[in-house]
Design a protein around this motif. Structure first.
Motif, PDB file in Angstrom:
ATOM      1  N   GLY A 113       2.794   8.598   4.575  1.00 39.52           N
ATOM      2  CA  GLY A 113       3.610   9.778   4.887  1.00 39.52           C
ATOM      3  C   GLY A 113       3.796  10.971   3.801  1.00 39.52           C
ATOM      4  N   ALA A 114       3.350  10.501   2.814  1.00 38.59           N
ATOM      5  CA  ALA A 114       3.378  11.279   1.600  1.00 38.59           C
ATOM      6  C   ALA A 114       4.869  12.086   1.059  1.00 38.59           C
ATOM      7  CB  ALA A 114       2.335  12.795   1.626  1.00 38.59           C
ATOM      8  N   HIS A 115       5.842  11.347   1.084  1.00 35.89           N
ATOM      9  CA  HIS A 115       6.999  11.767   0.776  1.00 35.89           C
ATOM     10  C   HIS A 115       7.020  12.718  -0.680  1.00 35.89           C
ATOM     11  CE1 HIS A 115       9.380   8.922   3.576  1.00 35.89           C
ATOM     12  NE2 HIS A 115       8.310   9.544   4.186  1.00 35.89           N
ATOM     13  N   ALA A 159       0.039  20.106  -1.771  1.00 38.92           N
ATOM     14  CA  ALA A 159      -0.956  20.000  -0.427  1.00 38.92           C
ATOM     15  C   ALA A 159      -1.813  18.825  -0.741  1.00 38.92           C
ATOM     16  CB  ALA A 159      -1.673  21.368  -0.283  1.00 38.92           C
ATOM     17  N   MET A 160      -2.417  18.832  -1.753  1.00 44.11           N
ATOM     18  CA  MET A 160      -3.532  18.002  -2.388  1.00 44.11           C
ATOM     19  C   MET A 160      -2.928  16.417  -2.401  1.00 44.11           C
ATOM     20  SD  MET A 160      -5.960  19.700  -2.616  1.00 44.11           S
ATOM     21  CE  MET A 160      -5.395  20.923  -1.511  1.00 44.11           C
ATOM     22  N   ALA A 161      -1.769  16.439  -2.957  1.00 50.33           N
ATOM     23  CA  ALA A 161      -0.737  14.869  -2.921  1.00 50.33           C
ATOM     24  C   ALA A 161      -0.615  14.578  -1.293  1.00 50.33           C
ATOM     25  CB  ALA A 161       0.304  15.324  -3.741  1.00 50.33           C
ATOM     26  N   VAL A 162      -0.142  15.397  -0.616  1.00 47.11           N
ATOM     27  CA  VAL A 162      -0.157  15.044   0.716  1.00 47.11           C
ATOM     28  C   VAL A 162      -1.436  14.631   1.369  1.00 47.11           C
ATOM     29  CG1 VAL A 162       0.418  15.849   3.053  1.00 47.11           C
ATOM     30  CG2 VAL A 162       1.845  16.738   1.270  1.00 47.11           C
ATOM     31  N   TYR A 163      -2.615  15.266   1.150  1.00 43.16           N
ATOM     32  CA  TYR A 163      -3.932  14.734   1.676  1.00 43.16           C
ATOM     33  C   TYR A 163      -4.351  13.459   1.197  1.00 43.16           C
ATOM     34  CZ  TYR A 163      -5.220  19.456   3.628  1.00 43.16           C
ATOM     35  OH  TYR A 163      -5.389  20.453   4.347  1.00 43.16           O
ATOM     36  N   LEU A 164      -3.910  13.168   0.018  1.00 46.93           N
ATOM     37  CA  LEU A 164      -4.286  12.010  -0.734  1.00 46.93           C
ATOM     38  C   LEU A 164      -3.590  10.711  -0.090  1.00 46.93           C
ATOM     39  CD1 LEU A 164      -5.910  10.605  -3.358  1.00 46.93           C
ATOM     40  CD2 LEU A 164      -3.577  10.928  -4.606  1.00 46.93           C
ATOM     41  N   SER A 165      -2.308  10.913  -0.247  1.00 45.42           N
ATOM     42  CA  SER A 165      -1.408   9.832   0.208  1.00 45.42           C
ATOM     43  C   SER A 165      -0.711   9.722   1.658  1.00 45.42           C
ATOM     44  CB  SER A 165      -0.375   9.215  -0.714  1.00 45.42           C
ATOM     45  OG  SER A 165       0.450  10.567  -0.782  1.00 45.42           O
ATOM     46  N   MET A 203       0.827  -1.141   0.178  1.00 44.95           N
ATOM     47  CA  MET A 203       0.075   0.005   0.047  1.00 44.95           C
ATOM     48  C   MET A 203       0.860   1.381   0.123  1.00 44.95           C
ATOM     49  SD  MET A 203      -3.056  -0.575  -0.238  1.00 44.95           S
ATOM     50  CE  MET A 203      -3.849   0.875   0.155  1.00 44.95           C
ATOM     51  N   GLU A 204       1.963   1.306   0.769  1.00 47.91           N
ATOM     52  CA  GLU A 204       2.836   2.397   0.370  1.00 47.91           C
ATOM     53  C   GLU A 204       3.323   2.845  -0.514  1.00 47.91           C
ATOM     54  OE1 GLU A 204       4.887   2.218   5.452  1.00 47.91           O
ATOM     55  OE2 GLU A 204       5.686   1.035   3.614  1.00 47.91           O
ATOM     56  N   PHE A 205       3.820   1.841  -1.504  1.00 45.38           N
ATOM     57  CA  PHE A 205       4.208   1.954  -2.792  1.00 45.38           C
ATOM     58  C   PHE A 205       3.096   2.720  -3.697  1.00 45.38           C
ATOM     59  CE2 PHE A 205       4.651   0.629  -7.320  1.00 45.38           C
ATOM     60  CZ  PHE A 205       6.253   0.756  -7.492  1.00 45.38           C
ATOM     61  N   PHE A 206       1.859   2.044  -3.564  1.00 51.04           N
ATOM     62  CA  PHE A 206       0.739   2.724  -4.506  1.00 51.04           C
ATOM     63  C   PHE A 206       0.509   3.907  -3.999  1.00 51.04           C
ATOM     64  CE2 PHE A 206      -3.768   2.963  -5.049  1.00 51.04           C
ATOM     65  CZ  PHE A 206      -3.753   2.815  -6.563  1.00 51.04           C
ATOM     66  N   ALA A 207       0.523   4.386  -2.634  1.00 54.30           N
ATOM     67  CA  ALA A 207       0.218   5.681  -2.168  1.00 54.30           C
ATOM     68  C   ALA A 207       1.279   6.622  -2.696  1.00 54.30           C
ATOM     69  CB  ALA A 207       0.245   5.477  -0.605  1.00 54.30           C
ATOM     70  N   GLU A 208       2.776   6.307  -2.568  1.00 50.09           N
ATOM     71  CA  GLU A 208       3.491   7.305  -3.050  1.00 50.09           C
ATOM     72  C   GLU A 208       3.494   7.170  -4.820  1.00 50.09           C
ATOM     73  OE1 GLU A 208       6.325   9.059  -1.641  1.00 50.09           O
ATOM     74  OE2 GLU A 208       4.721   8.866  -0.098  1.00 50.09           O
ATOM     75  N   LEU A 209       2.938   6.157  -5.291  1.00 47.11           N
ATOM     76  CA  LEU A 209       2.828   6.427  -6.857  1.00 47.11           C
ATOM     77  C   LEU A 209       1.633   7.218  -7.041  1.00 47.11           C
ATOM     78  CD1 LEU A 209       2.958   3.214  -9.428  1.00 47.11           C
ATOM     79  CD2 LEU A 209       1.450   5.475  -9.773  1.00 47.11           C
TER      80      LEU A 209
END
Length: 234
Positions: A59-61, A48-54, A1-7
């Motif tokens: 942790g939205a690096h 900001a939107m990318a951080v909200y999403l993942s 899930m972390e991989f997909f969230a960063e992607l």
């Protein structure tokens, strides 16, 4: 899930960030010519939107320089660094690919090859290896240092996303005019690869001679910020 969230987080970042560049730069867009302030706010809101999403998953690096900086600062496991960076690079390519389709007709209407490349990747206003590299190092140093120090303060996740977005706006307005402030290797290299491989109308070269600077500069800046944090804040 972390991989997909960063992607998907990085894909959203480059879709909205590349989208604002396309809207401002490409011909026959209603946003054409609206200027640097629109671009800087567009990129800030994209972050900001990318951080909200993942953010709640990974942790939205959404930035290899942030991932490496956090690892150097002992805030992130080195064993996950390659996983995160791979996801971020793929996300950068995917976001740029969507921009290509979304603005396809506007790319067709824009004959200037440099303008087309500018939708995908950064370039220097004045070409100078030392000063261009210095710009990317300093911009990313500020980005990563402030993110690290923010972690020492008690703020809600929602407020943190907005704060990081405005941090990117500030860097863009104050320091972005020299190189276009990549401050993120995935934001630059992923879309540059999309520009190179995809059938983008009116494209020329992808300026590979310059391409190492927005990759190496941010990585150096992020690592230096982490070292500074460990000495003065940890």
């Amino acid at each position: 899930m972390e991989f997909f969230a960063e992607l998907i987080g990085t894909a959203l970042l480059t879709l909205l960030g590349g989208g604002v560049c396309a809207g401002v730069a490409l011909k026959k867009s209603h946003a054409n010519g609206s200027g640097w302030i629109v671009i800087t706010f567009g990129w800030g809101f994209a972050v900001a939107m990318a951080v909200y999403l993942s953010g709640h998953i990974s942790g939205a690096h959404i930035n290899p320089a942030v991932t490496i900086g956090l690892a150097v600062a002992n805030k992130f496991a080195w064993s996950k660094v390659l996983l995160y960076i791979t996801a971020q690079m793929i996300g950068g390519f995917v976001g740029a690919a969507i921009v290509t389709v979304y603005y396809y007709q506007h790319f067709q209407a824009t004959e200037d090859e440099g303008t087309v490349l500018g939708v995908y990747s950064t370039g220097p206003a004045i070409s100078s290896t030392f000063f261009n590299l210095f710009s990317e190092i300093i911009g990313t140093f500020i980005l990563v240092l402030v993110i690290l120090v923010m972690g020492l303060q008690e703020t809600s996740p929602g407020l943190g996303a907005i704060a990081v977005g405005f941090l990117v706006v500030s860097i863009g307005m104050s320091l972005g005019g020299t190189t276009g402030y990549a401050i993120n290797p995935a934001r630059d290299l992923g879309p540059r690869l999309a520009h190179f491989f995809l059938p983008v109308p009116n494209k020329g070269g992808s300026n590979w001679k310059y391409a190492w600077i927005p990759v190496v500069g941010p990585i150096i800046g992020g690592a230096l910020a982490a070292a500074f944090y460990l000495v003065f804040f940890a």
